[in-house]
Enzyme design. Structure first.
Site, mmCIF file in Angstrom:
data_model
loop_
_atom_site.group_PDB
_atom_site.id
_atom_site.type_symbol
_atom_site.label_atom_id
_atom_site.label_comp_id
_atom_site.label_asym_id
_atom_site.label_seq_id
_atom_site.Cartn_x
_atom_site.Cartn_y
_atom_site.Cartn_z
ATOM 1 N N ASN A 1 0.848 -1.198 0.000
ATOM 2 C CA ASN A 1 0.000 0.000 0.000
ATOM 3 C C ASN A 1 0.879 1.242 0.000
ATOM 4 O OD1 ASN A 1 0.574 0.792 2.841
ATOM 5 N ND2 ASN A 1 -0.347 -1.217 3.213
ATOM 6 N N ASP A 33 -4.149 -6.754 5.211
ATOM 7 C CA ASP A 33 -5.102 -7.646 5.865
ATOM 8 C C ASP A 33 -5.015 -9.066 5.309
ATOM 9 O OD1 ASP A 33 -6.249 -5.816 7.666
ATOM 10 O OD2 ASP A 33 -7.352 -4.884 6.017
ATOM 11 N N LYS A 85 9.869 -16.578 -10.132
ATOM 12 C CA LYS A 85 9.108 -15.504 -10.786
ATOM 13 C C LYS A 85 7.980 -16.085 -11.647
ATOM 14 C CE LYS A 85 9.690 -11.582 -13.818
ATOM 15 N NZ LYS A 85 10.444 -11.078 -14.939
ATOM 16 N N PRO A 94 -2.645 -12.132 10.465
ATOM 17 C CA PRO A 94 -2.995 -11.896 11.875
ATOM 18 C C PRO A 94 -3.272 -10.418 12.097
ATOM 19 C CG PRO A 94 -0.633 -12.356 11.631
ATOM 20 C CD PRO A 94 -1.260 -12.585 10.288
ATOM 21 N N ASP A 95 -4.184 -10.108 13.007
ATOM 22 C CA ASP A 95 -4.464 -8.712 13.366
ATOM 23 C C ASP A 95 -3.589 -8.366 14.576
ATOM 24 O OD1 ASP A 95 -5.489 -6.318 14.422
ATOM 25 O OD2 ASP A 95 -7.419 -6.689 13.440
ATOM 26 N N ILE A 96 -2.512 -7.650 14.311
ATOM 27 C CA ILE A 96 -1.507 -7.361 15.350
ATOM 28 C C ILE A 96 -2.138 -6.558 16.487
ATOM 29 C CG2 ILE A 96 0.733 -6.271 15.801
ATOM 30 C CD1 ILE A 96 1.247 -6.603 12.710
ATOM 31 N N LYS A 111 -13.970 0.273 15.387
ATOM 32 C CA LYS A 111 -12.664 -0.377 15.633
ATOM 33 C C LYS A 111 -12.254 -0.237 17.097
ATOM 34 C CE LYS A 111 -10.936 -0.202 10.963
ATOM 35 N NZ LYS A 111 -10.349 0.585 9.916
ATOM 36 N N LYS A 124 -11.986 -3.863 18.799
ATOM 37 C CA LYS A 124 -10.625 -4.332 19.112
ATOM 38 C C LYS A 124 -10.250 -4.027 20.564
ATOM 39 C CE LYS A 124 -8.924 -3.963 14.344
ATOM 40 N NZ LYS A 124 -7.750 -3.919 13.488
HETATM 41 O O1 PMT Z 1 2.824 6.130 6.485
HETATM 42 P P1 PMT Z 1 2.227 7.436 6.021
HETATM 43 O O2 PMT Z 1 2.410 7.667 4.531
HETATM 44 O O3 PMT Z 1 2.712 8.598 6.838
HETATM 45 O O4 PMT Z 1 0.628 7.345 6.223
HETATM 46 C C1 PMT Z 1 0.090 7.286 7.504
HETATM 47 C C2 PMT Z 1 -1.071 6.301 7.598
HETATM 48 C C3 PMT Z 1 -2.208 6.779 6.719
HETATM 49 C C4 PMT Z 1 -0.614 4.894 7.155
HETATM 50 C C5 PMT Z 1 -1.485 6.245 9.122
HETATM 51 O O5 PMT Z 1 -1.873 7.530 9.538
HETATM 52 C C6 PMT Z 1 -2.618 5.267 9.348
HETATM 53 O O6 PMT Z 1 -3.795 5.544 9.190
HETATM 54 N N1 PMT Z 1 -2.254 3.998 9.753
HETATM 55 C C7 PMT Z 1 -3.190 2.863 9.889
HETATM 56 C C8 PMT Z 1 -3.411 2.246 8.558
HETATM 57 C C9 PMT Z 1 -4.347 1.040 8.606
HETATM 58 O O7 PMT Z 1 -3.940 -0.038 8.271
HETATM 59 O O8 PMT Z 1 -5.564 1.283 9.063
HETATM 60 P P2 PMT Z 1 -6.692 0.157 9.250
HETATM 61 O O9 PMT Z 1 -7.897 0.957 9.522
HETATM 62 O O10 PMT Z 1 -6.701 -0.795 8.109
HETATM 63 O O11 PMT Z 1 -6.214 -0.651 10.529
HETATM 64 C C10 PMT Z 1 -6.632 -0.296 11.842
HETATM 65 C C11 PMT Z 1 -5.544 -0.549 12.840
HETATM 66 O O12 PMT Z 1 -5.262 -1.955 12.923
HETATM 67 C C12 PMT Z 1 -4.205 0.133 12.553
HETATM 68 O O13 PMT Z 1 -3.688 0.580 13.781
HETATM 69 C C13 PMT Z 1 -3.346 -0.985 11.976
HETATM 70 O O14 PMT Z 1 -1.969 -0.783 12.274
HETATM 71 C C14 PMT Z 1 -3.883 -2.199 12.718
HETATM 72 N N2 PMT Z 1 -3.792 -3.469 11.987
HETATM 73 C C15 PMT Z 1 -4.491 -3.663 10.838
HETATM 74 C C16 PMT Z 1 -4.453 -4.885 10.209
HETATM 75 C C17 PMT Z 1 -3.665 -5.917 10.759
HETATM 76 N N3 PMT Z 1 -3.592 -7.096 10.165
HETATM 77 N N4 PMT Z 1 -2.974 -5.710 11.882
HETATM 78 C C18 PMT Z 1 -3.027 -4.513 12.514
HETATM 79 O O15 PMT Z 1 -2.386 -4.312 13.538
#
Ligand code: PMT
Length: 413
Positions: free
Chosen positions: A211, A280, A290, A306-308, A338, A342
């Site tokens: 991403n 995700d 390749k 896994p969701d950390i 969320k 969570k």
């Molecule tokens: O890195 P930059 O270019 O500065 O951009 C910043 C940002 C937009 C990445 C940052 O501000 C931000 O929003 N980070 C969270 C991105 C994200 O994955 O959001 P989410 O809504 O999908 O996930 C929610 C939360 O769960 C996040 O804290 C994420 O770290 C966590 N997560 C998600 C999926 C997963 N498998 N494990 C996780 O821990």
């Protein structure tokens, strides 16, 4: 005023901006707070205020040149760099920030900034358009990552008849910030773990799903937590950023690697902040070689990562857990969902849709805007540089965390 800077040695660097006239008052205020002040001026600063003014208010000779035999004989620049408990540059022009970012040493002040081990505090002052310029913002982000503390700038009317960010903070505000560096900090003794950047989920050895995360927000959070006194561990996906000064770092690539790195150290963590944009899903069967374009169609099967964040938050006696939410719509509803689902202590939500104004914030931008929610409260952090938002968010996290874990006064024997 309290003598909060009693017996502290402050080197005040003055660069060439109109706000230099305020620096004479700043010297007086620093001395009122108990500091010993020595002033170093750039040649451009001498065009705005004379060295004689600073000599009169500081009670010490003023240093203006690297090649001044007399001044070097009295207190050479290396001696001055060692003498300082703190170096404060106020005002700091855009040009001086650029010079600092490049590590140049072509005048006395820039040389001293390179030669000192003392904390470096910088109070920018410039036209608001210059402050917002990408070049200046990149320099500021780089300096903050290296541990330089940015004091301001403030917002308001400017000498150039513009309004916006760019005003030097008032002398009393600057004295308070300098004093704060010597007092206890909000996260002293606290261990903070931060995830940052994207993850890469490999399809084959050369292709991956990822991403647009640049890591800027997470790295700014790491620098801000460190400045607030925390021991910081940064677990980061692949980004092109320098690790902030004093921050421990672990590099990972995939979500599973990030999960493993976090879980290996989480038992010792007081505050966990998940800024990473973790994928995700990952390919079920990444190819060892390749993939060739033999087929007209290629189907890739994905499985959940896994969701950390959820795994950290659900630990018994786990850390104070802060999530980020990247949303393209329904920001508040999705963030609150969320937070509850969570079981987080706090969530910072940002919009990340592409197109128009949205391109300037969120993913891969130097600015952001955050809506922060926690059980029973919420706060908007208005659009601004990620470095400044990170500082505000770390202060908010520290306040909430301290509400649950107050600092106990030391027993007096
Ligand atoms: O890195 P930059 O270019 O500065 O951009 C910043 C940002 C937009 C990445 C940052 O501000 C931000 O929003 N980070 C969270 C991105 C994200 O994955 O959001 P989410 O809504 O999908 O996930 C929610 C939360 O769960 C996040 O804290 C994420 O770290 C966590 N997560 C998600 C999926 C997963 N498998 N494990 C996780 O821990």
């Amino acid at each position: 005023m309290s003598q909060s800077l009693q017996n502290r040695n402050v080197v005040l660097g003055v660069t060439g901006g109109i706000a230099a006239y305020k620096s004479a008052d700043l010297v007086r205020r620093l001395r009122d707070a108990g500091a010993e002040v020595r002033v170093v001026m750039t040649p451009a600063a001498c065009e705005f205020v004379t060295p004689l003014t600073f000599q009169a208010v500081s009670g010490n000779p003023v240093h203006t040149s690297l090649l001044d035999e007399q001044a070097e004989a009295a207190m050479g620049h290396i001696e001055l760099a060692r003498w300082a408990d703190v170096v404060l540059v106020a005002p700091a022009t855009a040009d001086f920030l650029a010079k600092l970012a490049q590590g140049r040493a072509d005048d006395l002040l820039s040389t001293l900034c390179l030669a000192t081990r003392a904390p470096l505090l910088v109070a920018p002052a410039m036209n608001s358009v210059m402050w917002e310029n990408r070049a200046t913002q990149d320099n500021v982000a780089l300096l903050v990552r290296r541990g330089v503390r940015m004091l301001g700038p403030g917002v308001g009317d400017q000498a150039c008849a513009e309004t916006g960010y760019g005003r030097m903070l008032e002398p009393l505000e600057l004295v308070e910030e300098v004093s704060r560096g010597f007092g206890p900090r909000v996260l002293d003794g606290v261990t903070v773990m931060i995830t940052a950047g994207p993850t890469r989920e490999h399809l084959d050895p050369v292709r991956f799903i990822s991403n647009r995360s640049s890591g800027q927000m997470g790295y700014a959070m790491a620098a801000a937590a460190r400045t607030a006194g925390a021991d910081v561990l940064l677990v980061s996906g692949p980004v092109r950023l320098a690790v902030p000064e004093g921050v421990e770092y672990e590099s990972v690539e995939s979500a599973v690697e990030m999960h493993d790195a976090v879980m290996a150290r989480i038992a010792d963590v007081d505050i966990f902040i998940g800024v990473a944009a973790v994928a995700d899903y990952r390919p079920v069967r990444p190819k060892p070689r390749k993939i060739k374009k033999d087929e007209a169609r290629l189907d890739v099967s994905l499985e959940r990562n896994p969701d950390i964040l959820r795994d950290v938050a659900s630990r018994p006696n786990g850390p104070f857990t802060v999530g980020f939410a990247a949303e393209t719509h329904d920001l508040e509803a999705n963030a609150l969902d969320k937070l509850q689902r969570k079981r987080l202590d706090m969530i910072a939500a940002n919009l990340v849709a592409r197109g128009g104004l949205q391109d300037a914030v969120g993913f891969d931008a130097s600015e952001n805007a955050l809506e922060v929610f926690w059980p029973g409260g919420q706060l908007s952090l208005e659009r601004g540089p990620k470095t400044i938002l990170a500082k505000q968010l770390v202060e908010l996290i520290a306040r909430q965390y301290r509400g649950q874990h107050p600092v106990r006064p030391r027993a007096v024997s």
